[in-house]
Design a protein around this motif. Structure first.
Motif, PDB file in Angstrom:
ATOM      1  N   ALA A   1      31.548  41.491  48.452  1.00 39.52           N
ATOM      2  CA  ALA A   1      32.683  40.624  47.983  1.00 39.52           C
ATOM      3  C   ALA A   1      31.967  39.125  47.883  1.00 39.52           C
ATOM      4  CB  ALA A   1      33.706  40.593  49.029  1.00 39.52           C
ATOM      5  N   LEU A   2      32.334  38.345  47.030  1.00 35.56           N
ATOM      6  CA  LEU A   2      31.567  37.019  46.658  1.00 35.56           C
ATOM      7  C   LEU A   2      32.870  36.180  46.441  1.00 35.56           C
ATOM      8  CD1 LEU A   2      28.960  37.950  43.994  1.00 35.56           C
ATOM      9  CD2 LEU A   2      28.709  37.468  46.448  1.00 35.56           C
ATOM     10  N   PRO A   3      32.561  34.929  46.762  1.00 33.92           N
ATOM     11  CA  PRO A   3      33.629  33.877  46.586  1.00 33.92           C
ATOM     12  C   PRO A   3      33.938  33.468  45.146  1.00 33.92           C
ATOM     13  CG  PRO A   3      31.680  32.734  47.245  1.00 33.92           C
ATOM     14  CD  PRO A   3      31.270  34.309  47.437  1.00 33.92           C
ATOM     15  N   VAL A   4      35.027  33.221  44.630  1.00 35.51           N
ATOM     16  CA  VAL A   4      35.287  33.002  43.024  1.00 35.51           C
ATOM     17  C   VAL A   4      36.372  31.919  43.358  1.00 35.51           C
ATOM     18  CG1 VAL A   4      34.457  35.388  42.192  1.00 35.51           C
ATOM     19  CG2 VAL A   4      36.885  34.729  42.822  1.00 35.51           C
ATOM     20  N   THR A   5      36.456  31.521  42.081  1.00 34.48           N
ATOM     21  CA  THR A   5      37.412  30.293  41.811  1.00 34.48           C
ATOM     22  C   THR A   5      38.066  30.514  40.175  1.00 34.48           C
ATOM     23  OG1 THR A   5      36.274  28.700  43.110  1.00 34.48           O
ATOM     24  CG2 THR A   5      38.049  27.759  41.421  1.00 34.48           C
TER      25      THR A   5
END
Length: 293
Positions: free
Chosen positions: A215-219
């Protein structure tokens, strides 16, 4: 046009379908008849045709598309080998791409998500995977409404700067907040996994919790919640003459108006002579809700 010697009922139906495309003069009908005669047991749900005005060097002008099951990759392999070639495999997508009697033969099928190793398809995106980069940010157009997806959790000011640059440089438009709201309110942050499904070129994202492997941070920037105005068509304030691309609603009438950007002017004038009835109703509803409280 007679079909010649008797053929199975399925072949008659498929050839009749192909003949309706008017492809007889380009050779697709003859190739379709040959395929059905020589490979009657291979999976086939129908035909489609395709033509190119300017084909790439070595590519045929006219093509015949074989319709097999959406997830029938075994069928793609069977057709490819029957035509003395091998399927082109790109991730979960299997394709047939060959030429028969100067007619291109093409077909495609994709392994279903349930049968594909989605965990192995998770990847970390790079600049080659996204629409563009802006000051080190990876940015991708998301959906069909002008929304943008950013890799990471950059500060709101950087998201807004990249969004503005995208709309200005790519769309030729200026993005403004809708109805007095702040564009920063359209920013949402979360976590997801980037999945190379069906291919790395045509990847997808899947929402995930922060502790999910990969999982990766996204905006997300939900830019469709703003208003756009064409940069190539500015108007000029009738009071001070300054060019303006600002838009707003008159808080009394609800009419769509231009707004002068000059802090010493701030003149408003109608966009056109017709009132924006939807905006008027919206304003009236807001005033009624405020009065009720």
């Amino acid at each position: 046009m007679p079909l010649g010697p008797p053929v199975p009922e399925r072949a008659q139906r498929l050839l009749a379908q192909l003949e309706r495309y008017g492809s007889r003069e380009h050779g697709q009908l003859a190739v379709g008849r040959r395929l059905l005669a020589e490979h009657p047991d291979l999976p086939l749900d129908g035909f489609m045709i395709s033509s190119s005005m300017c084909p790439e060097p070595g590519r045929p002008l006219h093509s015949l598309i074989l319709r097999v099951g959406e997830h029938d990759t075994d069928g793609i392999t069977a057709w490819a080998r029957a035509l003395a070639t091998e399927p082109i495999i790109d991730g979960a997508r299997h394709q047939l791409d060959t030429i028969l009697d100067d007619i291109g033969i093409w077909a495609s099928a994709t392994i279903s998500e349930a049968d594909y190793d989605m965990d192995q398809a998770v990847f970390i995106p790079s600049g080659d995977d996204v629409s563009f980069t802006h000051r080190g940010l990876l940015v991708t157009e998301f959906g069909e409404d002008g929304d943008l997806l950013f890799s990471g959790h950059p500060p709101a000011r950087e998201v807004l700067a990249a969004t503005s640059a995208y709309y200005r440089d790519t769309c030729g438009q200026r993005l403004r907040a809708f109805d007095g709201r702040d564009l920063a309110d359209s920013i949402t942050r979360g976590w997801c996994r980037f999945v190379a499904y069906p291919t790395r070129t045509d990847w997808r994202i899947r929402s995930a919790s922060q502790d999910t492997p990969g999982a990766l941070p996204v905006t997300w920037m939900y830019a469709q919640e703003g208003d756009t105005q064409d940069l190539g068509d500015p108007v000029h304030c009738p009071a001070c003459g300054r060019s303006s691309r600002g838009l707003d609603y008159d808080h009394v009438t609800g009419q769509r108006v231009h707004l002068c950007p000059s802090p010493v002017c701030r003149h408003q004038w109608p966009v056109d002579d017709a009132p924006d009835l939807e905006a008027t109703e919206h304003r009236q509803d807001q005033r009624a809700a405020l009065a009720a409280h």
